[in-house]
Design a protein around this motif. Structure first.
Motif, mmCIF file in Angstrom:
data_model
loop_
_atom_site.group_PDB
_atom_site.id
_atom_site.type_symbol
_atom_site.label_atom_id
_atom_site.label_comp_id
_atom_site.label_asym_id
_atom_site.label_seq_id
_atom_site.Cartn_x
_atom_site.Cartn_y
_atom_site.Cartn_z
ATOM 1 N N LEU A 1 24.229 52.790 70.498
ATOM 2 C CA LEU A 1 23.458 51.918 71.386
ATOM 3 C C LEU A 1 21.999 52.354 71.436
ATOM 4 C CD1 LEU A 1 23.188 49.664 73.466
ATOM 5 C CD2 LEU A 1 23.962 51.292 75.218
ATOM 6 N N ASP A 2 21.764 53.670 71.585
ATOM 7 C CA ASP A 2 20.381 54.152 71.656
ATOM 8 C C ASP A 2 19.624 53.892 70.356
ATOM 9 O OD1 ASP A 2 20.144 55.040 74.266
ATOM 10 O OD2 ASP A 2 21.015 56.995 73.838
ATOM 11 N N LEU A 3 20.306 54.016 69.216
ATOM 12 C CA LEU A 3 19.647 53.735 67.938
ATOM 13 C C LEU A 3 19.274 52.260 67.850
ATOM 14 C CD1 LEU A 3 18.653 54.672 65.214
ATOM 15 C CD2 LEU A 3 20.970 54.399 64.308
ATOM 16 N N SER A 4 20.157 51.407 68.310
ATOM 17 C CA SER A 4 19.864 49.975 68.312
ATOM 18 C C SER A 4 18.687 49.658 69.238
ATOM 19 C CB SER A 4 21.109 49.197 68.763
ATOM 20 O OG SER A 4 20.846 47.817 68.829
ATOM 21 N N LEU A 5 18.666 50.284 70.420
ATOM 22 C CA LEU A 5 17.568 50.069 71.366
ATOM 23 C C LEU A 5 16.249 50.622 70.820
ATOM 24 C CD1 LEU A 5 19.363 50.956 74.728
ATOM 25 C CD2 LEU A 5 18.709 48.677 73.924
ATOM 26 N N LEU A 6 16.330 51.757 70.127
ATOM 27 C CA LEU A 6 15.122 52.354 69.544
ATOM 28 C C LEU A 6 14.512 51.430 68.501
ATOM 29 C CD1 LEU A 6 13.138 54.664 69.183
ATOM 30 C CD2 LEU A 6 14.803 55.812 67.715
ATOM 31 N N LEU A 7 15.357 50.818 67.707
ATOM 32 C CA LEU A 7 14.861 49.877 66.700
ATOM 33 C C LEU A 7 14.209 48.665 67.371
ATOM 34 C CD1 LEU A 7 15.062 50.422 63.706
ATOM 35 C CD2 LEU A 7 16.942 48.796 63.562
ATOM 36 N N SER B 1 30.767 55.275 72.349
ATOM 37 C CA SER B 1 31.391 55.045 73.658
ATOM 38 C C SER B 1 32.633 54.180 73.518
ATOM 39 C CB SER B 1 30.389 54.349 74.603
ATOM 40 O OG SER B 1 29.916 53.144 74.030
ATOM 41 N N ASP B 2 32.851 53.690 72.290
ATOM 42 C CA ASP B 2 33.962 52.794 71.987
ATOM 43 C C ASP B 2 34.908 53.492 71.022
ATOM 44 O OD1 ASP B 2 35.487 50.444 71.229
ATOM 45 O OD2 ASP B 2 33.829 49.297 72.067
ATOM 46 N N PRO B 3 36.214 53.236 71.128
ATOM 47 C CA PRO B 3 37.153 53.849 70.168
ATOM 48 C C PRO B 3 36.828 53.509 68.718
ATOM 49 C CG PRO B 3 38.339 52.878 72.015
ATOM 50 C CD PRO B 3 36.917 52.459 72.158
#
Length: 419
Positions: A164-170, A189-191
């Motif tokens: 998620l953080d990598l996606s937000l950083l992009l 955070s997901d299986p």
């Protein structure tokens, strides 16, 4: 030299790059000292530049870097690459970043900090164009606050970050063009290990040593895609047909889909990869602009499959560089070279073997007949250190057959590369 403007001297010092060389050169005279303090824009601390870096304690290195940086003004490019240092204290690293944040355009940093600090928060974001981080942890990305309006190149190596953080950083980098992701520790955070990245400006992505169940990349402007040493169940590229370069090297993937992005492909380079030829060919078959095709060390999912050279000839009329190396079977010779097709524009042909056999000579001969414009033939081979009499005899026969064959193609340059 005494008539050089101090700004020019600053540029000269900046081209030296290495901090030790800059400090020594700046001692030449007062003008050079002034240039170092006021007009130096590039400074590099690299453990490979000076052997004594390896002998200094961590605290001593922190002091040297701090004193050197704090004597400059207007630093634009800062590189701290200390491979032998396990970690720096957070306080001096924060001081370096805060001191340079108003002017810095490029930051290269590869040392852990204790305790971990938010590098994205501390570094100057407004002018930063190149950011390369290694051995750090990135958490809590806030794209509304941590925007990088000028960032064009982002490289993350051995960095711990959530999908998620990598996606937000992009998302926080609206002008990003180059993205490099190497050996990331992706926190999930997901299986299901899934990563979904989206960028409308991204042109070049390099991904190495990453394992995911699903990787979806939405990049309308992407021109270059390179996957290396990755294990993926699903990889999907969603784009608008801008892709020109596709390289897949030692990748395990069950489902590979580049969608509508194949139409403008000019280079396809696939090595150490298991393929279903029919499915792979269908994926790139609309690449009518293809100029270089490399299928090297590929393994076919079905042992009865082979590369259909006639199909390559009809689908890729502009092809000028063809490289093939795979385990040859009778079918590859019998059916792969059927028909009266020609590879009209191929001028460079590279062929390789891992286990030499009589089939290879026949294959080389058949391909040469179908390349009327050929100018260069490169033959790659693997020769074991301990060779049996049979292997030596086979290699001798192959050499003799190539010598006889090339008498018919005197205009073709022949090159052998053995390993």
């Amino acid at each position: 030299m005494e008539f050089l403007p101090v700004e020019v001297v600053g540029n000269i010092l900046s081209r030296l790059g290495a901090a030790r060389d800059v400090v020594i050169a700046s001692a030449t005279c007062r003008k050079w000292q002034e240039a170092w303090r006021k007009h130096l824009h590039t400074l590099t601390f690299n453990s490979n530049d000076w052997p004594l870096y390896h002998e200094f304690s961590t605290s001593r290195l922190e002091i040297i870097i701090t004193q050197t940086i704090f004597q400059t003004k207007g630093l634009q490019c800062l590189s701290i690459i200390m491979d032998d240092v396990d970690e720096f204290s957070a306080a001096p690293v924060i001081a370096w970043l805060m001191y340079t944040r108003e002017t810095l355009r490029q930051l290269h940093y590869n040392v852990r900090t204790t305790p971990n600090i938010n590098m994205l928060e501390k570094c100057g974001r407004q002018k930063l164009e190149v950011l390369a981080l290694a051995h750090n942890t990135i958490t809590g990305v806030e794209p509304c606050y941590q925007k990088f309006p000028c960032l064009k190149s982002l490289s993350l190596s051995y960095v711990s970050i959530s999908a998620l953080d990598l996606s937000l950083l992009l998302t926080a980098c609206p002008k990003i063009e180059l993205l490099s992701l190497v050996s990331l520790d992706i926190v999930m955070s997901d299986p299901q290990a899934m990563m979904d990245l989206s960028s409308y400006s991204l042109k070049d992505i390099y991904v190495e040593a990453i394992s995911l169940d699903k990787f979806i990349l939405e990049a309308d402007s992407l021109e270059k895609l390179h996957l290396k040493d990755c294990t993926l169940e699903v990889f999907e590229l969603v784009g608008k047909g801008m892709l020109r370069f596709l390289k897949i090297d030692d990748v395990s993937v069950i489902h590979l889909d580049i969608g509508e992005s194949a139409e403008n492909l000019e280079i396809v380079d696939v090595s150490n990869f298991t393929i279903m030829w029919a499915k792979f060919h269908h994926m790139i078959s609309r690449s009518s602009k293809l100029r270089k095709l490399r299928l090297w060390g590929v393994v076919f999912d079905d042992e009865d499959e082979f590369v259909d050279i006639e199909t390559i000839s009809s689908c890729f009329p502009l092809l000028s560089h063809l490289s093939l190396s795979y385990d040859l079977k009778e079918a590859a010779i019998q059916y792969g070279l059927q028909g009266s097709f020609v590879l009209d524009n191929v001028i460079v042909l590279e062929l390789g073997w891992t286990v030499i056999s009589d089939l290879f000579s026949t294959w080389v001969s058949g391909l040469l007949e179908r390349c009327p414009q050929l100018r260069k033939l490169v033959i790659h081979g693997v020769v074991s250190e301990t060779k049996t009499h049979e292997e030596c005899h086979m290699l001798a026969n192959f050499t003799s057959s190539i010598v006889r064959l090339m008498r018919k193609y005197l205009h073709v340059e022949v090159q052998f590369e053995y390993e």
